[in-house]
Design a protein around this motif. Structure first.
Motif, PDB file in Angstrom:
ATOM      1  N   ALA A 201     165.839 160.918  55.910  1.00 60.91           N
ATOM      2  CA  ALA A 201     164.384 161.023  55.812  1.00 60.91           C
ATOM      3  C   ALA A 201     163.884 162.275  56.514  1.00 60.91           C
ATOM      4  N   LEU A 202     164.402 162.536  57.711  1.00 64.63           N
ATOM      5  CA  LEU A 202     163.973 163.713  58.470  1.00 64.63           C
ATOM      6  C   LEU A 202     164.395 165.010  57.785  1.00 64.63           C
ATOM      7  N   SER A 203     165.538 165.007  57.130  1.00 64.47           N
ATOM      8  CA  SER A 203     166.016 166.229  56.481  1.00 64.47           C
ATOM      9  C   SER A 203     165.154 166.605  55.283  1.00 64.47           C
ATOM     10  N   ALA A 204     164.370 165.650  54.774  1.00 71.81           N
ATOM     11  CA  ALA A 204     163.589 165.884  53.560  1.00 71.81           C
ATOM     12  C   ALA A 204     162.231 166.504  53.828  1.00 71.81           C
ATOM     13  N   VAL A 205     161.839 166.593  55.096  1.00 73.73           N
ATOM     14  CA  VAL A 205     160.498 167.095  55.420  1.00 73.73           C
ATOM     15  C   VAL A 205     160.598 168.209  56.463  1.00 73.73           C
ATOM     16  N   PRO A 206     159.601 169.079  56.525  1.00 68.67           N
ATOM     17  CA  PRO A 206     159.641 170.159  57.517  1.00 68.67           C
ATOM     18  C   PRO A 206     159.721 169.611  58.944  1.00 68.67           C
ATOM     19  N   GLU A 207     160.539 170.240  59.752  1.00 71.04           N
ATOM     20  CA  GLU A 207     160.750 169.762  61.119  1.00 71.04           C
ATOM     21  C   GLU A 207     159.479 169.802  61.947  1.00 71.04           C
ATOM     22  N   ASP A 208     158.595 170.760  61.641  1.00 71.50           N
ATOM     23  CA  ASP A 208     157.374 170.900  62.428  1.00 71.50           C
ATOM     24  C   ASP A 208     156.194 170.142  61.813  1.00 71.50           C
ATOM     25  N   SER A 209     156.456 169.294  60.838  1.00 70.46           N
ATOM     26  CA  SER A 209     155.365 168.542  60.210  1.00 70.46           C
ATOM     27  C   SER A 209     154.968 167.343  61.063  1.00 70.46           C
ATOM     28  N   TRP A 210     153.752 166.889  60.864  1.00 68.97           N
ATOM     29  CA  TRP A 210     153.255 165.688  61.536  1.00 68.97           C
ATOM     30  C   TRP A 210     154.120 164.483  61.150  1.00 68.97           C
ATOM     31  N   THR A 211     154.521 164.410  59.896  1.00 65.46           N
ATOM     32  CA  THR A 211     155.356 163.298  59.446  1.00 65.46           C
ATOM     33  C   THR A 211     156.667 163.257  60.203  1.00 65.46           C
ATOM     34  N   SER A 212     157.308 164.402  60.357  1.00 64.29           N
ATOM     35  CA  SER A 212     158.571 164.460  61.089  1.00 64.29           C
ATOM     36  C   SER A 212     158.379 164.058  62.541  1.00 64.29           C
ATOM     37  N   ARG A 213     157.349 164.573  63.180  1.00 63.55           N
ATOM     38  CA  ARG A 213     157.110 164.234  64.591  1.00 63.55           C
ATOM     39  C   ARG A 213     156.834 162.740  64.757  1.00 63.55           C
ATOM     40  N   SER A 214     156.033 162.186  63.866  1.00 64.60           N
ATOM     41  CA  SER A 214     155.701 160.771  63.956  1.00 64.60           C
ATOM     42  C   SER A 214     156.939 159.905  63.758  1.00 64.60           C
ATOM     43  N   LEU A 215     157.748 160.260  62.781  1.00 65.34           N
ATOM     44  CA  LEU A 215     158.953 159.493  62.506  1.00 65.34           C
ATOM     45  C   LEU A 215     159.916 159.556  63.692  1.00 65.34           C
ATOM     46  N   ARG A 216     160.113 160.754  64.244  1.00 64.76           N
ATOM     47  CA  ARG A 216     161.035 160.897  65.371  1.00 64.76           C
ATOM     48  C   ARG A 216     160.545 160.130  66.602  1.00 64.76           C
ATOM     49  N   ARG A 217     159.237 160.191  66.861  1.00 65.90           N
ATOM     50  CA  ARG A 217     158.694 159.467  68.006  1.00 65.90           C
ATOM     51  C   ARG A 217     158.875 157.969  67.849  1.00 65.90           C
ATOM     52  N   ALA A 218     158.611 157.472  66.656  1.00 64.36           N
ATOM     53  CA  ALA A 218     158.716 156.036  66.422  1.00 64.36           C
ATOM     54  C   ALA A 218     160.145 155.543  66.608  1.00 64.36           C
ATOM     55  N   VAL A 219     161.095 156.264  66.034  1.00 71.20           N
ATOM     56  CA  VAL A 219     162.488 155.850  66.108  1.00 71.20           C
ATOM     57  C   VAL A 219     163.017 155.956  67.546  1.00 71.20           C
TER      58      VAL A 219
END
Length: 334
Positions: A201-219
């Motif tokens: 999931a993380l590889s599919a989106v830009p690392e600096d995107s809000w989506t990536s940050r939110s996903l990483r924080r949650a996990v």
């Protein structure tokens, strides 16, 4: 543009029976999570506790899916028709044929769907049709699972295809949310472990995107429980609950905390409230693809009927299991 990094940890899809089991688990899991979460949509955990204590099963007398399930069927049928040859023109034509050009009410649709519908009816074409106030919503994420089912074991292809679909209705973080879910489901369909699903999931989106940050924080805080996940990603004070980065973060947080277990994942997602039908649907799709349809409690599975067409009348009569079977590549079905 989303990252093009390869996810080398994703195994090849299993045999025909396993592929069918995971496909059915993903889409039935989506519908079950949607129906479980629908009564808690837009609620806070404190409100959920005050009303039900804790949601441990269906709390509605007649549980049913919402727009999440019906739009997932919509995208699944479209994908079954065109496969990897799907184009923006195909998607736009389907929106007109099955939604915009019909003289019927569309109840229960999210803000992004309403905005898209209005733009298409005004004669605007993609990508202009996605230029509305809610292009960052979770409306694409909620219908992303069929792309992961179709592109089993191929997260990059799932992410590419969902971006084609989403270009009619979403932009920016709205697209990224859909890509994260589609890639995650594709990895789970290929048999990847929970950590591999998250990595895909993380590889599919830009690392600096809000989506990536939110996903990483949650996990990262998932092991600490639902309160920690909510604190890590929820935008406090914002009146709407359909932010794609938030919903995707909550769903992946619930999935990671449950280590893929279906029951635990969907119940964790819906008890966190916010856009509970969508977070339940996404968590259910991820866990269903991971564990297979047999992991879904029988009482929950049996309540899922063919779509009622409550939101999309053109989807009435279609069942998610039939759509799952359509998305299993020819020659792979049992």
């Amino acid at each position: 543009m989303a990252s093009s990094a390869c996810v080398t940890s994703v195994p090849a899809p299993g045999g025909a029976d396993e592929l069918r089991e995971r496909a059915r688990g993903a889409l039935l899991g989506l519908a079950v999570g949607d129906a479980l979460g629908a009564p808690a949509e837009n609620m806070r955990p404190s409100e959920i506790r005050a009303r039900w204590g804790r949601i441990t099963g269906y709390v509605a007398e007649h549980p049913a899916g919402t727009d999440d399930t019906e739009y997932a069927i919509f995208s699944g049928l479209l994908l079954a028709r065109h496969g990897s040859a799907l184009t923006v023109a195909h998607v736009e034509a389907a929106w007109h044929q099955w939604i915009a050009d019909l003289d019927v009410p569309f109840r229960g649709a999210g803000f992004s769907e309403r905005g898209t519908l209005e733009n298409l009816r005004r004669g605007l074409a993609a990508p202009i049709s996605a230029q509305h106030r809610h292009a960052w919503s979770d409306g694409l994420a909620m219908r992303a699972a069929p792309f992961g089912v179709f592109a089993a074991g191929r997260p990059a292809e799932a992410a590419r295809l969902i971006a084609v679909d989403g270009s009619v209705s979403h932009d920016g973080e709205g697209i990224y949310g859909g890509q994260a879910v589609a890639a995650g489901v594709a990895a789970a369909m290929g048999g990847a472990p929970v950590d591999g699903v998250v990595a895909a999931a993380l590889s599919a989106v830009p690392e600096d995107s809000w989506t990536s940050r939110s996903l990483r924080r949650a996990v990262a805080v998932a092991h600490l429980g639902e309160r920690a996940v909510r604190s890590a990603v929820v935008v406090g004070g914002y009146p709407w609950t359909d932010l794609a980065p938030e919903a995707v973060g909550l769903a992946f947080g619930a999935y990671a905390a449950a280590r893929g277990d279906f029951r635990c994942a969907v119940l964790s997602a819906v008890n966190m409230g916010r856009d509970a039908d969508t977070t339940g649907a996404v968590a259910g799709a991820l866990a269903g693809a991971t564990c297979g349809v047999s992991a879904i409690p029988a009482a929950w599975a049996s309540a899922v009927e063919a779509a009622r067409g409550s939101c999309l009348p053109s989807m009435r009569g279609h069942h998610v299991l039939d759509v799952a079977d359509l998305l299993v590549p020819e020659g792979e079905a049992a």
